[in-house]
Enzyme design. Sequence first.
Site, mmCIF file in Angstrom:
data_model
loop_
_atom_site.group_PDB
_atom_site.id
_atom_site.type_symbol
_atom_site.label_atom_id
_atom_site.label_comp_id
_atom_site.label_asym_id
_atom_site.label_seq_id
_atom_site.Cartn_x
_atom_site.Cartn_y
_atom_site.Cartn_z
ATOM 1 N N ASN A 11 0.959 -1.091 0.081
ATOM 2 C CA ASN A 11 0.035 0.059 -0.004
ATOM 3 C C ASN A 11 1.144 1.257 0.094
ATOM 4 O OD1 ASN A 11 -1.274 2.247 1.090
ATOM 5 N ND2 ASN A 11 -3.075 0.977 1.516
ATOM 6 N N ASP A 13 -0.004 4.639 -0.078
ATOM 7 C CA ASP A 13 -0.816 5.789 0.159
ATOM 8 C C ASP A 13 0.019 6.762 0.765
ATOM 9 O OD1 ASP A 13 -3.237 4.496 -0.549
ATOM 10 O OD2 ASP A 13 -3.944 4.209 1.299
ATOM 11 N N HIS A 14 0.996 6.247 1.787
ATOM 12 C CA HIS A 14 1.499 7.503 2.382
ATOM 13 C C HIS A 14 3.189 7.898 1.722
ATOM 14 C CE1 HIS A 14 -1.304 7.004 5.507
ATOM 15 N NE2 HIS A 14 -1.101 5.486 5.602
ATOM 16 N N ARG A 22 3.613 19.025 0.878
ATOM 17 C CA ARG A 22 4.289 20.034 0.141
ATOM 18 C C ARG A 22 3.679 20.417 -0.804
ATOM 19 N NH1 ARG A 22 9.513 21.652 1.965
ATOM 20 N NH2 ARG A 22 9.502 21.501 4.208
ATOM 21 N N HIS A 47 -5.467 3.621 -1.688
ATOM 22 C CA HIS A 47 -7.020 3.830 -1.072
ATOM 23 C C HIS A 47 -7.428 5.396 -1.915
ATOM 24 C CE1 HIS A 47 -9.599 4.200 2.831
ATOM 25 N NE2 HIS A 47 -10.111 4.526 1.923
ATOM 26 N N ARG A 49 -9.377 8.166 -1.349
ATOM 27 C CA ARG A 49 -10.373 8.562 -0.193
ATOM 28 C C ARG A 49 -11.380 9.569 -0.746
ATOM 29 N NH1 ARG A 49 -10.321 8.029 5.459
ATOM 30 N NH2 ARG A 49 -9.049 6.217 6.170
ATOM 31 N N ARG A 53 -7.043 12.674 0.513
ATOM 32 C CA ARG A 53 -6.026 13.228 1.563
ATOM 33 C C ARG A 53 -4.742 12.666 1.086
ATOM 34 N NH1 ARG A 53 -7.586 10.202 7.059
ATOM 35 N NH2 ARG A 53 -9.365 10.983 6.768
ATOM 36 N N HIS A 54 -4.650 11.461 0.567
ATOM 37 C CA HIS A 54 -3.256 10.928 -0.105
ATOM 38 C C HIS A 54 -3.351 10.687 -1.475
ATOM 39 C CE1 HIS A 54 -5.377 7.124 1.468
ATOM 40 N NE2 HIS A 54 -5.028 7.516 2.781
ATOM 41 N N GLU A 74 -8.602 0.524 -2.985
ATOM 42 C CA GLU A 74 -9.513 0.609 -1.701
ATOM 43 C C GLU A 74 -10.224 1.834 -1.944
ATOM 44 O OE1 GLU A 74 -7.026 0.765 1.675
ATOM 45 O OE2 GLU A 74 -5.926 -1.247 1.478
ATOM 46 N N THR A 104 -6.894 6.587 10.072
ATOM 47 C CA THR A 104 -6.909 5.691 9.192
ATOM 48 C C THR A 104 -8.063 4.866 9.306
ATOM 49 O OG1 THR A 104 -5.582 3.595 8.936
ATOM 50 C CG2 THR A 104 -5.809 4.292 11.157
ATOM 51 N N THR A 105 -8.335 3.594 8.419
ATOM 52 C CA THR A 105 -9.408 2.894 8.474
ATOM 53 C C THR A 105 -9.640 2.233 9.845
ATOM 54 O OG1 THR A 105 -9.101 2.681 6.137
ATOM 55 C CG2 THR A 105 -10.986 1.416 7.126
ATOM 56 N N GLU A 155 -10.933 -9.197 3.670
ATOM 57 C CA GLU A 155 -9.658 -8.991 4.047
ATOM 58 C C GLU A 155 -9.946 -8.541 5.659
ATOM 59 O OE1 GLU A 155 -7.191 -6.456 1.950
ATOM 60 O OE2 GLU A 155 -6.386 -5.580 3.838
ATOM 61 N N HIS A 194 -3.692 -4.115 7.774
ATOM 62 C CA HIS A 194 -3.650 -3.057 8.662
ATOM 63 C C HIS A 194 -2.805 -3.066 9.869
ATOM 64 C CE1 HIS A 194 -5.056 0.603 10.395
ATOM 65 N NE2 HIS A 194 -5.703 0.826 9.146
ATOM 66 N N GLY A 195 -1.701 -2.128 9.950
ATOM 67 C CA GLY A 195 -0.676 -2.295 11.009
ATOM 68 C C GLY A 195 0.157 -3.266 11.117
ATOM 69 N N GLY A 216 0.997 -1.269 4.180
ATOM 70 C CA GLY A 216 1.555 -0.005 3.825
ATOM 71 C C GLY A 216 2.251 0.793 4.886
ATOM 72 N N HIS A 217 1.847 1.277 5.957
ATOM 73 C CA HIS A 217 2.246 2.229 6.699
ATOM 74 C C HIS A 217 3.566 1.823 7.057
ATOM 75 C CE1 HIS A 217 2.676 4.792 10.390
ATOM 76 N NE2 HIS A 217 2.285 5.747 9.578
HETATM 77 N N1 PXP Z 1 -5.940 -2.957 4.209
HETATM 78 C C1 PXP Z 1 -6.774 -2.009 4.223
HETATM 79 C C2 PXP Z 1 -8.368 -2.597 3.707
HETATM 80 C C3 PXP Z 1 -6.584 -0.870 4.656
HETATM 81 O O1 PXP Z 1 -7.425 -0.032 4.833
HETATM 82 C C4 PXP Z 1 -5.219 -0.532 4.854
HETATM 83 C C5 PXP Z 1 -4.808 0.816 5.115
HETATM 84 O O2 PXP Z 1 -5.094 1.655 3.904
HETATM 85 C C6 PXP Z 1 -4.110 -1.596 4.644
HETATM 86 C C7 PXP Z 1 -4.473 -2.862 4.490
HETATM 87 C C8 PXP Z 1 -2.730 -1.249 5.132
HETATM 88 O O3 PXP Z 1 -2.600 -0.766 6.460
HETATM 89 P P1 PXP Z 1 -1.180 -0.190 6.689
HETATM 90 O O4 PXP Z 1 -0.927 0.927 6.158
HETATM 91 O O5 PXP Z 1 -1.567 -0.048 8.486
HETATM 92 O O6 PXP Z 1 -0.067 -1.239 6.707
#
Ligand code: PXP
Length: 244
Positions: A11, A13-14, A22, A47, A49, A53-54, A74, A104-105, A155, A194-195, A216-217
């Site tokens: 992922n 996004d970040h 910036r 994602h 959104r 935002r990203h 997403e 976040t979600t 998921e 997630h996480g 991702g993050h």
């Molecule tokens: N899966 C889903 C459905 C998510 O919404 C996210 C966060 O956007 C992730 C996975 C990835 O989560 P993380 O960025 O915390 O790794």
Amino acid sequence: MSAGNLRLGINIDHVATVRNSRGGAVPDPVRAAKLAIAAGADGITAHLREDRRHMRDDDMRRLKAEIDKPLNMEMAATPEMVDIALSLAPHACCLVPEKREERTTEGGLNVLSAGPFLAEAVTRLGAAGIRVSLFVEPDPRVLDAAKALGAPVVELHTGAYCDATGAARAAEMERIRAAAAHAGAIGLECHAGHGLAFDTVGPVAALPQIRELNIGHFLIGEAIFTGLAAAIAEMRRLMDEARG
Ligand code: PXP
């Protein structure tokens, strides 16, 4: 190249979060996606959104045009997002709950009391050949409801497991294990995310029903210290090790 039959979706996004801080064009999330693929990602997750935002609409278009691995979009199950997905035609859509005020979600989709639009979104996206997954809490009743909606994939939200420590983390892991087993038993393809980080990925990757992790993050953060390719390679190694 996946770890056994376990795919790794990255992922990005970040990368866009940093770019947007910036207001310019760098760092470019599409460049990060290409690097992630070269480092072993099986797919790219992004994602879009409601508040952009990203990731932005043009990022999604460029990802679809420029990457040579599956794109997993997403998105919230809203009429606007379904229309965008139908015109973008990504490989997959993961439907997530979305609140403007959240960072976040924060939880899974409320599949148990979903309005008719969720079912319509699953049907319309599926009919267009897009693989639809529902981002859900690891709860067997929710999985039954996801199945009844016609989604082929769920998921499992691993956020509570990753946030917990000690016995609470073990209890959350047990919920994920039981949910993955239930998903397999009722014929749902099971993903998780997630996480997830280096210290939490192993037990989830070890579950035989899990076919894809989306991360991702943590990896984008780790990239600051080791570079994105090295961070992804280490995640892949830990997934392989856990898969045995
Ligand atoms: N899966 C889903 C459905 C998510 O919404 C996210 C966060 O956007 C992730 C996975 C990835 O989560 P993380 O960025 O915390 O790794």
